[in-house]
Design a protein around this motif. Sequence first.
Motif, PDB file in Angstrom:
ATOM      1  N   TYR A   7     -16.394   0.806   1.482  1.00  0.00           N
ATOM      2  CA  TYR A   7     -15.072   1.406   1.276  1.00  0.00           C
ATOM      3  C   TYR A   7     -15.177   2.914   1.466  1.00  0.00           C
ATOM      4  O   TYR A   7     -15.892   3.599   0.722  1.00  0.00           O
ATOM      5  CB  TYR A   7     -14.536   1.106  -0.124  1.00  0.00           C
ATOM      6  N   GLU A 116     -12.506  -9.963  -0.370  1.00  0.00           N
ATOM      7  CA  GLU A 116     -12.889  -8.591  -0.037  1.00  0.00           C
ATOM      8  C   GLU A 116     -11.731  -7.849   0.638  1.00  0.00           C
ATOM      9  O   GLU A 116     -11.469  -6.684   0.323  1.00  0.00           O
ATOM     10  CB  GLU A 116     -14.125  -8.578   0.877  1.00  0.00           C
ATOM     11  N   SER A 119      -9.169  -6.968  -1.969  1.00  0.00           N
ATOM     12  CA  SER A 119      -9.644  -5.862  -2.808  1.00  0.00           C
ATOM     13  C   SER A 119      -9.546  -4.537  -2.055  1.00  0.00           C
ATOM     14  O   SER A 119      -9.184  -3.492  -2.627  1.00  0.00           O
ATOM     15  CB  SER A 119     -11.091  -6.115  -3.235  1.00  0.00           C
ATOM     16  N   PHE A 120      -9.874  -4.573  -0.783  1.00  0.00           N
ATOM     17  CA  PHE A 120      -9.783  -3.378   0.076  1.00  0.00           C
ATOM     18  C   PHE A 120      -8.338  -2.879   0.122  1.00  0.00           C
ATOM     19  O   PHE A 120      -8.069  -1.686  -0.070  1.00  0.00           O
ATOM     20  CB  PHE A 120     -10.278  -3.751   1.474  1.00  0.00           C
ATOM     21  N   LYS A 123      -7.211  -1.344  -3.252  1.00  0.00           N
ATOM     22  CA  LYS A 123      -7.694   0.019  -3.481  1.00  0.00           C
ATOM     23  C   LYS A 123      -6.864   1.035  -2.687  1.00  0.00           C
ATOM     24  O   LYS A 123      -6.590   2.136  -3.178  1.00  0.00           O
ATOM     25  CB  LYS A 123      -9.180   0.130  -3.099  1.00  0.00           C
ATOM     26  N   ILE A 124      -6.457   0.658  -1.478  1.00  0.00           N
ATOM     27  CA  ILE A 124      -5.625   1.579  -0.675  1.00  0.00           C
ATOM     28  C   ILE A 124      -4.269   1.780  -1.348  1.00  0.00           C
ATOM     29  O   ILE A 124      -3.758   2.905  -1.421  1.00  0.00           O
ATOM     30  CB  ILE A 124      -5.439   1.046   0.762  1.00  0.00           C
ATOM     31  N   VAL A 175     -14.262   0.430   9.835  1.00  0.00           N
ATOM     32  CA  VAL A 175     -13.655   0.213   8.528  1.00  0.00           C
ATOM     33  C   VAL A 175     -12.911   1.462   8.036  1.00  0.00           C
ATOM     34  O   VAL A 175     -11.894   1.352   7.338  1.00  0.00           O
ATOM     35  CB  VAL A 175     -14.734  -0.251   7.517  1.00  0.00           C
ATOM     36  N   THR A 176     -13.374   2.653   8.408  1.00  0.00           N
ATOM     37  CA  THR A 176     -12.685   3.885   8.007  1.00  0.00           C
ATOM     38  C   THR A 176     -11.344   4.001   8.729  1.00  0.00           C
ATOM     39  O   THR A 176     -10.327   4.360   8.120  1.00  0.00           O
ATOM     40  CB  THR A 176     -13.553   5.123   8.315  1.00  0.00           C
ATOM     41  N   LYS A 179      -8.883   1.581   7.251  1.00  0.00           N
ATOM     42  CA  LYS A 179      -8.285   2.108   6.022  1.00  0.00           C
ATOM     43  C   LYS A 179      -7.178   3.111   6.358  1.00  0.00           C
ATOM     44  O   LYS A 179      -6.098   3.087   5.750  1.00  0.00           O
ATOM     45  CB  LYS A 179      -9.356   2.784   5.158  1.00  0.00           C
ATOM     46  N   THR A 279      -7.973   9.357   3.517  1.00  0.00           N
ATOM     47  CA  THR A 279      -9.068   8.969   4.413  1.00  0.00           C
ATOM     48  C   THR A 279      -9.652  10.146   5.188  1.00  0.00           C
ATOM     49  O   THR A 279     -10.778  10.070   5.668  1.00  0.00           O
ATOM     50  CB  THR A 279      -8.585   7.901   5.423  1.00  0.00           C
ATOM     51  N   LEU A 393     -14.904  -6.935   6.366  1.00  0.00           N
ATOM     52  CA  LEU A 393     -14.019  -7.222   5.227  1.00  0.00           C
ATOM     53  C   LEU A 393     -13.575  -8.676   5.195  1.00  0.00           C
ATOM     54  O   LEU A 393     -12.926  -9.101   4.234  1.00  0.00           O
ATOM     55  CB  LEU A 393     -12.794  -6.310   5.278  1.00  0.00           C
TER      56      LEU A 393
END
Length: 711
Positions: A7, A116, A119-120, A123-124, A175-176, A179, A279, A393
């Motif tokens: 993350y 996952e 959850s990702f 969090k965002i 992944v960045t 996000k 980010t 993810l």
Amino acid sequence: MNPSFPYPPMPQGVDERVIAPSAEFKKEVVKVAGAIAFFGLVYVALMAAAVGLAVLCGYAGVALVLLKPAFFTLMIGLGLVGLGLMVLFFLLKFIFKRSKTDRSGMLEITEADQPELFSFVRKITQETQTPFPKKIYLSDDVNAAVFYDSSFWSMFLPVKKNLVIGLGLVNSVNVTEFKAILAHEFGHFSQRSMKLGSYVYNVNKAIHNMLFDNEGYGNTLRKWSELSWYFALFATLTVKIVQGIQWILQKAYVVVNKPYMSLSRQMEFHADSVAAFVTGSEPLITSLRRIEAADICYSQLFNQYNAWLQENLKADNMYPQHRELMHRFAMDFNIPMAHGLLQVTAQSLARFSQSRLVIKDQWASHPSTDDREAHLLALNIPTVLLHDSAWVLFRGVEQVQQQMTDKIYDRAKFEQAPQTLNLAAFTQKIATQVNERSLDKAYQGFYDDRTLKAFELEVAESLAGVLPSFRFEDLFTEANCKLPEKISQLERDLHTSKQLLQGEHDIKTFDFDGQKFSIKEASTVQSILEKELEEAQAQLDTLDKQVYQFFVQQAPTEEKKVALTAAYRHLFVATVEAEEDTKSYQRIYETLRPVFEADMSVEKAKVIMGEVKQQEEPLKERLRNLLQDPTFARCLTPDQQSKLENYNASDYAYFTEEGFDNTAISSLTETLDIFVNTAWEKCFQLKKETLALQITLLPIRQEESVAGLVV
């Protein structure tokens, strides 16, 4: 406790003022609020007028019947009542229309399926301080979005949004970046103006419903008018009144949407700020650029799949194949790869759009990628980059990919059980196709995607002997090889300048070569472009002749020289014939066009199909000759050849007492498409053979050929 998935951390110490709405943003909000209020007043005025008309018509209808009871007064009275009610219903019918997003191409997932990922996302939403989506769906494409089912009442009642994640997007970013993209989508909902967006959306739906969604309403009017000629009169009056209302609504649409498009662009900048706040600046920039390239590859992938349906081929998993095309894209356009992803910049994609004429589209809902990049760079928020693929993810990645691939093919029709195409077979097939469609790389794209213009071969050949010797590298310089591309861009810009002069763009100014011009100066720009195009085309024509003369000079024997000239002549003849075939194709389609556009009388249908029958006589004669041409025939698949032969042997009526023969018309249109496409395919094959022959005349190629024979 660290999560069980990578993350990207939120940048620390960033001033929260970066996500505060700008002064420009607030100004656009005021404009949109005023525009919505204006539409509300217009609609209330129309409703008041409609209610007044309904009351007046009802009162007049009843009064007329009471004053003089008779059949004709009863019918007129009923007609007046019907007119008033139908006008009133026209203004109210959108309230009962519910819009539901088509989910047939989506896969709904749950937290139990993908913990996952959920959850990702959670969090965002915590970092962006926005609500968690009601549901999460997967789609096939290179995109992410938030949506909800809406109705008239959703303007007043709270509605929970759904998130849709395109697996083509997941396939294209780390992944960045993933996000950053999701944070951008959630960033929209931290904006109070989103409620205004909901109002504008529903206003547009109401206007669209009253302008275009009138099939049911029209059927009701038609049935009413068919009951009696009395009612037909009032139905006609209703139509005239409704047309007046629609004219007013069209003007209202412009008043509401012009400021909303400006606000929408400001909303995009603000959502970008939110994404950068959680980010950093860089990930959204790199993802925006890469998504453009990934989307190009994705479109190419689907074009291939559609073409292969006829071969009864189906992909086993589209996403590794999508990545294969992105790797090819990188090689073709010299774009570096890192961490398995394209490293795309503004310069990488500049070759795809080199227009010197720039129009700021006031109807665009998004700013340009260049403007968004400049905004994000100005924020200058640091980033901690994680290069893991966004696929980390997901659980059961291959299973998810195959499930979506199967869903895509649910809409495909195969004549028999399809043969699956794995990655190795896909890669081989693509390589074979690219080889078949590619010209020798020594030409550096000089002959790609263009028709070779005919010139006097005898004159050019006679001059070749007295002209100074050319050199290959002097003819095929970088500037010369880019000349056809330059001409294509000049043609596009010239077309745009003509559109400006014809008023097809609702703008006051535009940019050309970095300078601002008023719309009245479009004729000046047009003259500049016409002159440049004429000069560039003349330069290309001269260059084509010089290339031919160079290879005539290189021919080691008279036999080779004669073969080269014959190849050029054959190509030129085929090109002229293809141009004539295209005109025939266009004439028949133009004659057929009314058949596809609207209902028509029996008499008109007979006239149109009579013209088609006359036009197809020379077409069939042309097809008979072409089917005897070996070069044309080898460009056809067995299925295409069979279809052309069957059409030529048929004698379709196209229109009978029972109406149009759709099977016959489909056979005609399919034949026309095969006919003209194959005519140009023949030209391509002849061009490829001519250029291949040319290149063998170079001394180094002759040596390679001899060396090959010795071996």
